[in-house]
Design an enzyme around this catalytic site. Structure first.
Site, PDB file in Angstrom:
ATOM      1  N   ASP A 211     -27.399  17.409  45.765  1.00 30.33           N
ATOM      2  CA  ASP A 211     -28.129  16.525  46.680  1.00 30.33           C
ATOM      3  C   ASP A 211     -29.620  16.767  46.504  1.00 30.33           C
ATOM      4  O   ASP A 211     -30.033  17.585  45.668  1.00 30.33           O
ATOM      5  CB  ASP A 211     -27.697  16.764  48.130  1.00 30.33           C
ATOM      6  CG  ASP A 211     -27.788  15.491  48.983  1.00 30.33           C
ATOM      7  OD1 ASP A 211     -28.754  14.722  48.804  1.00 30.33           O
ATOM      8  OD2 ASP A 211     -26.899  15.265  49.824  1.00 30.33           O
ATOM      9  N   GLY A 237     -31.064  17.349  42.964  1.00 32.33           N
ATOM     10  CA  GLY A 237     -31.379  16.201  42.132  1.00 32.33           C
ATOM     11  C   GLY A 237     -31.215  14.916  42.909  1.00 32.33           C
ATOM     12  O   GLY A 237     -30.782  14.925  44.071  1.00 32.33           O
ATOM     13  N   PHE A 239     -29.273  11.335  42.861  1.00 36.31           N
ATOM     14  CA  PHE A 239     -28.095  10.820  42.158  1.00 36.31           C
ATOM     15  C   PHE A 239     -28.306   9.455  41.509  1.00 36.31           C
ATOM     16  O   PHE A 239     -27.448   8.987  40.764  1.00 36.31           O
ATOM     17  CB  PHE A 239     -26.829  10.840  43.020  1.00 36.31           C
ATOM     18  CG  PHE A 239     -26.894  10.178  44.374  1.00 36.31           C
ATOM     19  CD1 PHE A 239     -27.227   8.846  44.523  1.00 36.31           C
ATOM     20  CD2 PHE A 239     -26.563  10.906  45.512  1.00 36.31           C
ATOM     21  CE1 PHE A 239     -27.241   8.238  45.767  1.00 36.31           C
ATOM     22  CE2 PHE A 239     -26.574  10.306  46.771  1.00 36.31           C
ATOM     23  CZ  PHE A 239     -26.911   8.973  46.894  1.00 36.31           C
ATOM     24  N   HIS A 257     -20.705   3.619  50.540  1.00 38.12           N
ATOM     25  CA  HIS A 257     -20.874   2.514  51.502  1.00 38.12           C
ATOM     26  C   HIS A 257     -22.325   2.307  51.919  1.00 38.12           C
ATOM     27  O   HIS A 257     -22.653   1.284  52.520  1.00 38.12           O
ATOM     28  CB  HIS A 257     -19.965   2.720  52.724  1.00 38.12           C
ATOM     29  CG  HIS A 257     -20.449   3.738  53.711  1.00 38.12           C
ATOM     30  ND1 HIS A 257     -20.126   3.664  55.054  1.00 38.12           N
ATOM     31  CD2 HIS A 257     -21.215   4.838  53.569  1.00 38.12           C
ATOM     32  CE1 HIS A 257     -20.674   4.682  55.691  1.00 38.12           C
ATOM     33  NE2 HIS A 257     -21.325   5.404  54.815  1.00 38.12           N
TER      34      HIS A 257
END
Length: 348
Positions: A211, A237, A239, A257
């Site tokens: 994350d 990091g 994503f 979502h």
């Protein structure tokens, strides 16, 4: 006055319409109690309404109605009558809404009260415009920008989200067949909760929680507190801009979502590229049933994404299967977890 109509021997009445139409009454009572830390106040001993009034510095008018409404809703228990009556937590509120318990999940309800409740008042405008109705509507930062700018608020949010997902993470860690897999990476792993549960229940697995850098200290503290630092590592990091760490299993818990269809497909393809042949990509979400008729919570969550994001939405297993196969995955299975949540498992 409610009336009943008999049609073809079926008794029809408007009770469910009225209960749903005024459901915000009961919601606001519970959210207000959480905001007052009422269930934490009652964690050690039962109290009279006068004692609660003094402790919470309330006016006094409506206090018995407020407390007895919580009794009627099964969130408090009451012994006695009148001014001498004493109020205590129910079993579930003592476990989940008492800050002295490690299972506390009231943080997400506090956020619902402080932020989300007002945004839902603008659902009609959101449906007309297709635009978020949160802070960005008035030129402010969205939920994630605001949270990530304040480490204390970020940690509270991450603990709250981890709390409501814990049952799903434990279920997945126990139900999924980890045979033949040795490494795992949770993309958007936040506080590391899924990696921690996999390490606890599947000690042969080496896990990575991935994350943003702001989250790393929070995740590391959780990992250390659960004594799994020898099997769980934190990697920082973005994503979208950074490659995913390679692993036999890649998971995302309530990540897809948040994003548009285009972004969903980018993340699915990145997962595919980071997996070996035979690897598994797992998304844990409030998966909407394919007929879109049963999982009301999943559909309501998707509406919440309308109010909170520019392109996010929840989806069915059939939707995900199409996207996953487009990315190259061979097969998709579904595994029910807890409540409205399921794991969708795509195999490379």
């Amino acid at each position: 006055m409610l009336t009943e109509t008999i049609s073809n021997q079926v008794v029809i009445n408007p009770s469910r319409i009225m209960q749903t139409g005024f459901a915000f009454w009961s919601s606001k009572v519970l959210l207000t109690a959480v905001g007052f830390d009422l269930f934490t106040l009652l964690s050690d001993d039962s109290k009279t309404s006068a004692e609660i009034k003094e402790s919470l510095q309330l006016h006094g008018r409506g206090i018995e109605d407020f407390l007895d409404a919580l009794v009627a809703m099964k969130f408090l228990c009451r012994s006695g009558q009148g001014s001498q009556a004493k109020y205590a937590n129910s079993l579930e509120t003592d476990i989940f809404l008492n800050k002295k318990r490690p299972s506390y999940m009231g943080g997400i309800l506090a956020m619902a009260n402080n932020r989300v409740y007002s945004f839902w008042g603008d659902l009609g405008e959101g449906l007309k415009t297709g635009l978020p109705q949160n802070e960005v509507k008035n030129g402010g930062d969205g939920v994630f920008a605001a949270l990530y700018a304040d480490e204390k608020r970020l940690e509270e949010f991450i603990h709250a989200m981890g709390g409501i997902q814990l049952g799903n993470f434990i279920a997945f860690a126990n139900q999924f067949n980890f045979s033949g897999y040795y490494t795992h990476c949770d993309i958007g792993g936040a506080g590391g909760d899924l990696s921690i549960q996999i390490a606890i229940h599947q000690p042969q697995i080496i896990s990575t929680t991935f994350d943003l850098p702001e989250v790393a200290p929070i995740a590391q503290r959780n990992i250390n507190n659960n004594e799994v630092a020898d099997r769980v590592q934190v990697v920082s990091g973005n994503f979208f801009t950074d490659p995913f760490p390679q692993a036999d299993i890649i998971t995302m818990g309530n990540i897809l979502h948040d994003w548009s269809l285009e972004d969903k497909k980018i993340l699915i393809k990145k997962a595919y590229d980071a997996l070996p042949d035979g690897g598994a990509f797992v998304v844990i979400e409030n998966v909407i049933d394919d007929e879109r008729k049963e999982n009301a919570f999943g559909l309501l969550m998707s509406l919440n994404m309308l109010l909170e994001t520019f392109g996010g939405f929840d989806y069915t297993a059939a939707d995900f299967t199409g996207w996953a196969k487009e990315a190259g995955f061979k097969q998709v299975d579904i595994m029910h977890l807890t409540g409205p949540s399921s794991a969708l498992i795509a195999y490379k």
